[in-house]
Motif scaffolding. Structure first.
Motif, PDB file in Angstrom:
ATOM      1  N   ARG A   2      -3.511   3.645  15.849  1.00 50.11           N
ATOM      2  CA  ARG A   2      -2.288   3.821  15.061  1.00 50.11           C
ATOM      3  C   ARG A   2      -1.867   5.286  15.021  1.00 50.11           C
ATOM      4  NH1 ARG A   2      -6.534   4.068  11.892  1.00 50.11           N
ATOM      5  NH2 ARG A   2      -6.593   5.412  10.072  1.00 50.11           N
ATOM      6  N   ILE A   3      -0.628   5.478  14.619  1.00 50.52           N
ATOM      7  CA  ILE A   3      -0.078   6.809  14.343  1.00 50.52           C
ATOM      8  C   ILE A   3       0.415   6.773  12.905  1.00 50.52           C
ATOM      9  CG2 ILE A   3       1.748   8.457  14.877  1.00 50.52           C
ATOM     10  CD1 ILE A   3       1.710   7.386  17.744  1.00 50.52           C
ATOM     11  N   GLU A   4       0.059   7.777  12.117  1.00 47.59           N
ATOM     12  CA  GLU A   4       0.502   7.852  10.727  1.00 47.59           C
ATOM     13  C   GLU A   4       1.343   9.107  10.542  1.00 47.59           C
ATOM     14  OE1 GLU A   4      -2.993   7.671   8.261  1.00 47.59           O
ATOM     15  OE2 GLU A   4      -3.276   5.533   8.663  1.00 47.59           O
ATOM     16  N   PRO A  57       6.184  -1.411  11.415  1.00 47.57           N
ATOM     17  CA  PRO A  57       5.678  -0.217  10.729  1.00 47.57           C
ATOM     18  C   PRO A  57       5.329  -0.534   9.283  1.00 47.57           C
ATOM     19  CG  PRO A  57       7.802   0.208  11.777  1.00 47.57           C
ATOM     20  CD  PRO A  57       7.549  -1.245  11.884  1.00 47.57           C
ATOM     21  N   ARG A  58       4.210  -0.026   8.833  1.00 48.20           N
ATOM     22  CA  ARG A  58       3.797  -0.199   7.438  1.00 48.20           C
ATOM     23  C   ARG A  58       4.275   1.029   6.668  1.00 48.20           C
ATOM     24  NH1 ARG A  58      -2.243  -0.673   6.815  1.00 48.20           N
ATOM     25  NH2 ARG A  58      -1.892  -2.766   7.616  1.00 48.20           N
ATOM     26  N   PHE A  96       1.246   0.830  14.475  1.00 48.07           N
ATOM     27  CA  PHE A  96       0.004   0.310  15.037  1.00 48.07           C
ATOM     28  C   PHE A  96       0.173  -0.077  16.496  1.00 48.07           C
ATOM     29  CE2 PHE A  96      -0.208  -0.303  10.516  1.00 48.07           C
ATOM     30  CZ  PHE A  96      -1.514   0.025  10.208  1.00 48.07           C
ATOM     31  N   SER A 155       3.150  11.225   7.562  1.00 46.37           N
ATOM     32  CA  SER A 155       3.257  11.428   6.110  1.00 46.37           C
ATOM     33  C   SER A 155       4.314  12.487   5.848  1.00 46.37           C
ATOM     34  CB  SER A 155       1.911  11.886   5.537  1.00 46.37           C
ATOM     35  OG  SER A 155       0.928  10.920   5.790  1.00 46.37           O
ATOM     36  N   GLN A 187       4.135   3.009   3.143  1.00 47.68           N
ATOM     37  CA  GLN A 187       3.411   3.143   1.882  1.00 47.68           C
ATOM     38  C   GLN A 187       4.050   4.282   1.098  1.00 47.68           C
ATOM     39  OE1 GLN A 187      -0.279   3.464   4.239  1.00 47.68           O
ATOM     40  NE2 GLN A 187      -1.150   2.061   2.723  1.00 47.68           N
ATOM     41  N   SER A 226       2.943   3.999   9.008  1.00 46.56           N
ATOM     42  CA  SER A 226       1.912   3.784  10.027  1.00 46.56           C
ATOM     43  C   SER A 226       2.462   2.878  11.112  1.00 46.56           C
ATOM     44  CB  SER A 226       0.674   3.129   9.417  1.00 46.56           C
ATOM     45  OG  SER A 226       0.153   3.924   8.377  1.00 46.56           O
ATOM     46  N   ASP A 272       0.507  -8.366   6.590  1.00 38.27           N
ATOM     47  CA  ASP A 272       1.060  -7.721   7.774  1.00 38.27           C
ATOM     48  C   ASP A 272       1.824  -8.694   8.660  1.00 38.27           C
ATOM     49  OD1 ASP A 272       0.242  -5.187   7.046  1.00 38.27           O
ATOM     50  OD2 ASP A 272      -1.670  -5.329   8.101  1.00 38.27           O
ATOM     51  N   GLU A 277      -0.646  12.145  12.210  1.00 42.62           N
ATOM     52  CA  GLU A 277      -2.040  11.927  12.582  1.00 42.62           C
ATOM     53  C   GLU A 277      -2.089  10.830  13.636  1.00 42.62           C
ATOM     54  OE1 GLU A 277      -4.844  12.446   8.905  1.00 42.62           O
ATOM     55  OE2 GLU A 277      -3.022  11.377   8.261  1.00 42.62           O
ATOM     56  N   LYS A 294       4.136   7.450   3.516  1.00 42.45           N
ATOM     57  CA  LYS A 294       3.395   7.394   4.774  1.00 42.45           C
ATOM     58  C   LYS A 294       3.852   6.170   5.553  1.00 42.45           C
ATOM     59  CE  LYS A 294      -1.064   6.409   4.843  1.00 42.45           C
ATOM     60  NZ  LYS A 294      -2.541   6.524   4.812  1.00 42.45           N
TER      61      LYS A 294
END
Length: 164
Positions: A8-10, A68-69, A82, A12, A71, A80, A94, A3, A78
């Motif tokens: 951001r780009i996520e 990158p985050r 940013f 999953s 989760q 993410s 963060d 997405e 996932k």
């Protein structure tokens, strides 16, 4: 699923990581499907060397963007990525994660995290050394990093990841 948002780009993916995310930077590669991974390597679609996360973290540092985050959910993961966020607008959580990852990358490169290297990572001037020192102290208190030599003068202190 990928997405793309304005900030951001996520990405999953089904399933949880095969390795502990606290060791995502330095761990050797693991594949869910070794035959497919081997085929993709021969087709030059991937390296199968386990350096992907190292490169992602280093690229984020060079671009001065948040780390990158990651989760992890019950049956999916996932990640993410940013766009640029000013240091003052980044939440403390963060700031802690990229500080830990910076220590990991520095260790892999045969170096250690310093106040100066972390300021450079976040794109900060020397006048921000006090806020960076407080951030380092907090990450040490959370036991994510530790002093390389606890007896060193505070001004010359170097830090490594807790597993180093």
């Amino acid at each position: 699923m990928i997405e793309i948002f304005s900030n951001r780009i996520e990405v999953s993916n089904p399933g949880s990581p095969l390795i502990d995310i606290m060791r995502i930077v330095d761990n050797p590669p693991k594949s869910r499907n070794e035959k497919l991974a081997s085929l993709m390597r021969r087709l030059k679609m991937c390296e199968e060397l386990g350096r992907g996360w190292d490169r992602i973290v280093i690229s984020c540092e060079l671009q001065k963007i948040p780390a990158p985050r990651i989760q992890i959910y019950q049956e999916s993961t996932k990640v993410s990525l940013f766009s640029h966020i000013d240091f003052s607008n980044i939440s403390m959580d963060d700031k802690e994660w990229p500080t830990y990852l910076h220590a990991c990358i520095k260790f892999i490169e045969g170096e250690a995290l310093t106040n100066s290297s972390l300021r450079e990572r976040f794109g900060l001037k020397e006048t921000s050394s006090g806020s960076v020192s407080r951030l380092i102290k907090q990450v040490v208190n959370y036991k994510l990093i530790k002093p390389l030599d606890p007896d060193t003068a505070l001004r010359h202190m170097k830090y490594i990841s807790i597993w180093s």
